[in-house]
Each structure stands twice: as C-alpha cells, then as structure tokens.
Design a protein around this motif. Structure first.
Motif, PDB file in Angstrom:
ATOM      1  N   TYR A 106      34.240  72.164  17.565  1.00 53.68           N
ATOM      2  CA  TYR A 106      34.201  73.358  17.321  1.00 53.68           C
ATOM      3  C   TYR A 106      34.260  74.335  15.779  1.00 53.68           C
ATOM      4  CZ  TYR A 106      37.745  70.516  14.301  1.00 53.68           C
ATOM      5  OH  TYR A 106      37.689  68.791  13.770  1.00 53.68           O
ATOM      6  N   LEU A 107      34.694  75.326  15.603  1.00 55.33           N
ATOM      7  CA  LEU A 107      34.383  75.388  14.211  1.00 55.33           C
ATOM      8  C   LEU A 107      35.825  76.080  13.422  1.00 55.33           C
ATOM      9  CD1 LEU A 107      32.542  79.024  15.352  1.00 55.33           C
ATOM     10  CD2 LEU A 107      31.911  76.218  14.678  1.00 55.33           C
ATOM     11  N   ARG A 108      35.933  76.161  11.760  1.00 53.55           N
ATOM     12  CA  ARG A 108      36.773  75.411  11.190  1.00 53.55           C
ATOM     13  C   ARG A 108      36.415  76.819  10.372  1.00 53.55           C
ATOM     14  NH1 ARG A 108      38.249  69.580   8.527  1.00 53.55           N
ATOM     15  NH2 ARG A 108      41.067  70.022   8.271  1.00 53.55           N
ATOM     16  N   ASP A 109      37.688  77.423   9.847  1.00 51.29           N
ATOM     17  CA  ASP A 109      37.980  77.883   8.903  1.00 51.29           C
ATOM     18  C   ASP A 109      37.886  76.970   7.402  1.00 51.29           C
ATOM     19  OD1 ASP A 109      37.845  80.160  10.042  1.00 51.29           O
ATOM     20  OD2 ASP A 109      40.113  81.048   9.906  1.00 51.29           O
ATOM     21  N   LEU A 110      37.295  77.952   6.556  1.00 51.82           N
ATOM     22  CA  LEU A 110      37.675  76.932   5.222  1.00 51.82           C
ATOM     23  C   LEU A 110      38.772  77.227   4.790  1.00 51.82           C
ATOM     24  CD1 LEU A 110      34.117  78.527   3.755  1.00 51.82           C
ATOM     25  CD2 LEU A 110      34.525  76.310   5.120  1.00 51.82           C
ATOM     26  N   GLU A 111      39.537  78.619   4.991  1.00 52.01           N
ATOM     27  CA  GLU A 111      40.954  78.095   4.574  1.00 52.01           C
ATOM     28  C   GLU A 111      41.775  77.548   4.932  1.00 52.01           C
ATOM     29  OE1 GLU A 111      43.482  82.363   3.153  1.00 52.01           O
ATOM     30  OE2 GLU A 111      42.762  82.520   6.048  1.00 52.01           O
ATOM     31  N   GLN A 112      41.241  77.318   6.630  1.00 50.30           N
ATOM     32  CA  GLN A 112      42.375  76.122   7.007  1.00 50.30           C
ATOM     33  C   GLN A 112      42.537  75.380   6.603  1.00 50.30           C
ATOM     34  OE1 GLN A 112      44.315  75.490   8.980  1.00 50.30           O
ATOM     35  NE2 GLN A 112      43.842  72.733  10.169  1.00 50.30           N
ATOM     36  N   TRP A 113      40.637  74.521   6.403  1.00 50.93           N
ATOM     37  CA  TRP A 113      40.594  73.397   5.596  1.00 50.93           C
ATOM     38  C   TRP A 113      41.373  72.818   4.528  1.00 50.93           C
ATOM     39  CZ3 TRP A 113      38.436  72.238   0.508  1.00 50.93           C
ATOM     40  CH2 TRP A 113      37.648  71.041   0.835  1.00 50.93           C
ATOM     41  N   THR A 114      41.188  74.194   3.265  1.00 52.22           N
ATOM     42  CA  THR A 114      41.572  73.830   2.110  1.00 52.22           C
ATOM     43  C   THR A 114      43.372  73.684   2.304  1.00 52.22           C
ATOM     44  OG1 THR A 114      40.018  75.679   0.987  1.00 52.22           O
ATOM     45  CG2 THR A 114      42.039  75.312   0.403  1.00 52.22           C
ATOM     46  N   ILE A 115      43.911  74.340   3.521  1.00 48.84           N
ATOM     47  CA  ILE A 115      45.465  73.971   3.195  1.00 48.84           C
ATOM     48  C   ILE A 115      45.668  72.520   3.726  1.00 48.84           C
ATOM     49  CG2 ILE A 115      47.775  74.820   4.966  1.00 48.84           C
ATOM     50  CD1 ILE A 115      47.099  76.492   3.051  1.00 48.84           C
ATOM     51  N   ASN A 116      44.449  71.878   4.133  1.00 47.09           N
ATOM     52  CA  ASN A 116      44.618  70.791   5.332  1.00 47.09           C
ATOM     53  C   ASN A 116      44.972  69.696   4.224  1.00 47.09           C
ATOM     54  OD1 ASN A 116      44.765  69.362   8.254  1.00 47.09           O
ATOM     55  ND2 ASN A 116      43.077  68.205   6.980  1.00 47.09           N
ATOM     56  N   GLU A 117      43.502  70.156   3.201  1.00 45.50           N
ATOM     57  CA  GLU A 117      43.374  68.877   2.086  1.00 45.50           C
ATOM     58  C   GLU A 117      44.658  69.595   0.749  1.00 45.50           C
ATOM     59  OE1 GLU A 117      39.879  67.076   0.845  1.00 45.50           O
ATOM     60  OE2 GLU A 117      40.239  67.608   3.466  1.00 45.50           O
ATOM     61  N   ALA A 118      44.950  70.541   0.836  1.00 51.00           N
ATOM     62  CA  ALA A 118      46.503  70.815   0.008  1.00 51.00           C
ATOM     63  C   ALA A 118      47.689  69.414   0.646  1.00 51.00           C
ATOM     64  CB  ALA A 118      46.822  71.963  -0.259  1.00 51.00           C
ATOM     65  N   PHE A 119      47.422  69.261   2.116  1.00 48.74           N
ATOM     66  CA  PHE A 119      48.462  68.809   2.660  1.00 48.74           C
ATOM     67  C   PHE A 119      48.379  66.967   2.502  1.00 48.74           C
ATOM     68  CE2 PHE A 119      51.779  67.045   5.669  1.00 48.74           C
ATOM     69  CZ  PHE A 119      52.973  67.064   5.723  1.00 48.74           C
ATOM     70  N   HIS A 120      47.416  67.351   2.863  1.00 50.16           N
ATOM     71  CA  HIS A 120      46.636  65.257   2.184  1.00 50.16           C
ATOM     72  C   HIS A 120      46.733  65.619   0.752  1.00 50.16           C
ATOM     73  CE1 HIS A 120      44.367  64.228   5.249  1.00 50.16           C
ATOM     74  NE2 HIS A 120      43.262  65.294   5.811  1.00 50.16           N
ATOM     75  N   LEU A 121      46.822  65.645   0.042  1.00 53.73           N
ATOM     76  CA  LEU A 121      47.262  65.474  -1.851  1.00 53.73           C
ATOM     77  C   LEU A 121      48.626  65.032  -1.467  1.00 53.73           C
ATOM     78  CD1 LEU A 121      46.103  65.444  -4.323  1.00 53.73           C
ATOM     79  CD2 LEU A 121      46.471  67.553  -5.038  1.00 53.73           C
ATOM     80  N   TRP A 122      49.466  66.067  -1.161  1.00 52.35           N
ATOM     81  CA  TRP A 122      51.178  65.888  -0.226  1.00 52.35           C
ATOM     82  C   TRP A 122      51.249  64.578  -0.504  1.00 52.35           C
ATOM     83  CZ3 TRP A 122      54.277  65.646   3.071  1.00 52.35           C
ATOM     84  CH2 TRP A 122      55.737  64.849   2.326  1.00 52.35           C
TER      85      TRP A 122
END
Length: 335
Positions: A106-122
């Motif tokens: 599949y394809l993944r937006d860089l914006e979606q990836w950024t939100i995902n990484e932010a929640f990883h950090l949380w």
C-alpha cells in the motif's frame, strides 16, 4: 510538519475540551470521505454497489452505513484504491509484515507517517523513555528490513535504534546479538514477543545479562502470559504491549498505570463488529489522514474489544479492553 511538531500538536489537541476534539474528528472524517468520493473511483463504485452515496456525516455513527473493506477485497483492488491526483500527495510505498496473513502492499502519506511517529513517542514516554535512549529492535520484516538502505541507517541513527533481524533464535545468534546490544548500551528492547522470549531464554542458559535494560515493548504478536512472565524474569524489567496496524493506520500502547491499551483516536476511528460466523469482534479502521491509499472501514484481521468507558488512570485516549488473535507458534528443532 516534523514529528516533534506533530507531538506538540497532539498534546494541545488532547488538552482541549472533548467536545472540540469530537468536532475536529467529525470534520476530519467528512474530509477523508469526501476526498475518497471525489478522487478514488473504486470507492464511488464500491459504495454505490452497497447503496451508499456520499454526504458529509453529522455524527461519527453515520460511518457504519459505509461497507466494510476486507483485506481480501483490498488485495484484489489495491491499485484501484489510489487517488487520481496521487502525484500531488507526498507518500512512499509500504508493506505489512504479514502477521495476519500474506503481506499487504500500500501507499502511506508522509503526513500520516508523521502522526504515527508522534504517537509512538507518546507511547514510549509513558514507560519512562526519553528521546535518544538506546533501543534494540529484534523482529522480522515488519520492523526490521532484511536489507538496509540509506534511509534505514538515517532512521536508526536519529532514533538511536539498533535493528537486529530475527525470526528465529539459537545460541550463536543470541551471543552475537548480546555482544551488539552490550556495546550499544541498550536501555530498551522492542520486537516480537516470541523472539524476545527465546532470546531471553538463551541468555539465561548462558548466564548472560543486559544490566541496563529499563523496559521491553512487544508488538505484532499476542503478548501471551508466559511470554510476559518469562521476559520480566529473564531481563528483570517490566514488559509493555504495543498493538499497531500501519496499513489501516493506528497505534495503541499499554499504560503502566491502568494496564490497558490506549489508542490514538486523532489518527483513526476504530470500530469493532462481529462479521459472518466469527464469535469475536473484528477490528475496523478508518484512517483520518492517509490520502495516497485511503483506508475506510478497513478490516485488518485483528480481533479486539473496545471499551466504552473512560480509563481509570485519567488518560484521555480511549481504551482497547482485549485483544484476540495474532498468535505465533514456536517450532523447535534438534539443531
């Protein structure tokens, strides 16, 4: 927006009154549904076949009128579930690790990836992690690529992560990874519970210890009770569960205070529904961010139970009560 900025945005959103967050989610849902209707011919046809025409929802519950997108249907139509204006969207190709079946492309937006990484950090910060702490990752292809490229090296250096490919474990490999982790001065371990469990067993047999481990986060498979017990005994630290789905796009982390899994409802809307003859409820994901491959009411193969109650720990993120499925067998050979 970089993921530190996304993290700050997320914290500000969670500080707002719940009514304001709900209004934001409803608008975001309307935006992604409208985008799919206007730019992804597959959805117009698929929804039309099920008697659904797009109108902006006035309530989140209206999402249930849209048909479920099973993983089988997605695989058969993955290239059609891409927008006609794809070139205007910053994205990259992605693949699942196959823990709920064959890998999904599949394809993944860089914006979606950024939100995902932010929640990883949380999620990691909840267990005492500070950005920059050294993390050893032992897992298969969903977390650790078999072949490393420049992007992988940059990512591992930025996040201070040591990636070690492992879908099996014996004494020689355990010794090799032990030396690498000791030299790396690892503070946390992350990976598949079955492999981390076997790694811990091998270290115990050889009387080897990683003295500075503060915690372990497991993902992709079920964290079975004997895995948790064995990991905590062999590594002398607490173990925390992480449930994620990169294709649908959501993350959940075990809370050290209440022991429940909190998920990021600013990223996706989660539903659980009994499908066909299944006894348990299947997870259905609607991602609010990913436009390069919109996942709308996507059934990813997990079976979960969502809590309708607020968490006792005071965290505003909603709770997954129970996870069913995603187990792995351990095969032992004479060698």
């Amino acid at each position: 927006m970089d993921f530190f900025a996304a993290y700050d945005w997320m914290m500000k959103m969670m500080a707002l009154p719940s009514a304001e967050r709900d209004a934001w989610r409803l608008k975001k849902l309307g935006d992604i549904l409208e985008f799919a209707w206007l730019n992804v011919p597959f959805y117009r046809e698929y929804w039309g076949d099920h008697g659904v025409a797009f109108t902006r929802p006035k309530d989140i519950e209206e999402l249930s009128a849209f048909p479920i997108l099973t993983k089988k249907i997605f695989r058969e139509n993955s290239f059609q579930i891409r927008p006609v204006n794809l070139k205007k969207i910053r994205h990259r190709e992605w693949s699942t690790g196959g823990t709920t079946g064959a890998p999904v492309q599949y394809l993944r937006d860089l914006e979606q990836w950024t939100i995902n990484e932010a929640f990883h950090l949380w999620g990691w910060c909840q267990i005492g992690y500070t950005f920059g702490d050294h993390v050893g990752v032992i897992a298969g292809g969903s977390l650790v690529p078999e072949k490393f490229n420049l992007a992988t090296y940059v990512r591992s250096s930025f996040h201070r992560r040591l990636f070690l490919y492992g879908v099996s474990m014996d004494e020689d490999l355990a010794k090799k990874y032990y030396r690498k982790l000791r030299n790396f001065d690892v503070k946390y371990l992350y990976g598949y519970p079955s492999i981390l469990y076997l790694f811990g067993q091998q270290l115990k047999r050889m009387n080897l210890f990683l003295p500075n481990i503060r915690g372990i986060v497991t993902t992709a498979e079920m964290l079975l009770p004997h895995y948790r017990e064995g990991l905590e005994e062999n590594f002398n630290c607490r173990v925390y569960n992480n449930l994620g789905c990169n294709d649908g796009g959501f993350e959940a982390y075990e809370c050290p205070r209440c022991g429940k899994l909190h998920y990021n409802y600013l990223q996706s809307i989660l539903e659980s529904e009994k499908l066909g003859k299944e006894k348990n409820e299947s997870l259905i994901i609607t991602n609010l961010w990913n436009k390069s491959t919109p996942f709308i009411r996507y059934e990813n193969g997990d079976q979960i139970s969502l809590s309708k109650k607020a968490s006792s720990c005071g965290c505003k993120y909603p709770v997954i009560d129970r996870i069913i499925g995603r187990t792995a067998d351990i095969l032992k050979f004479t060698n």
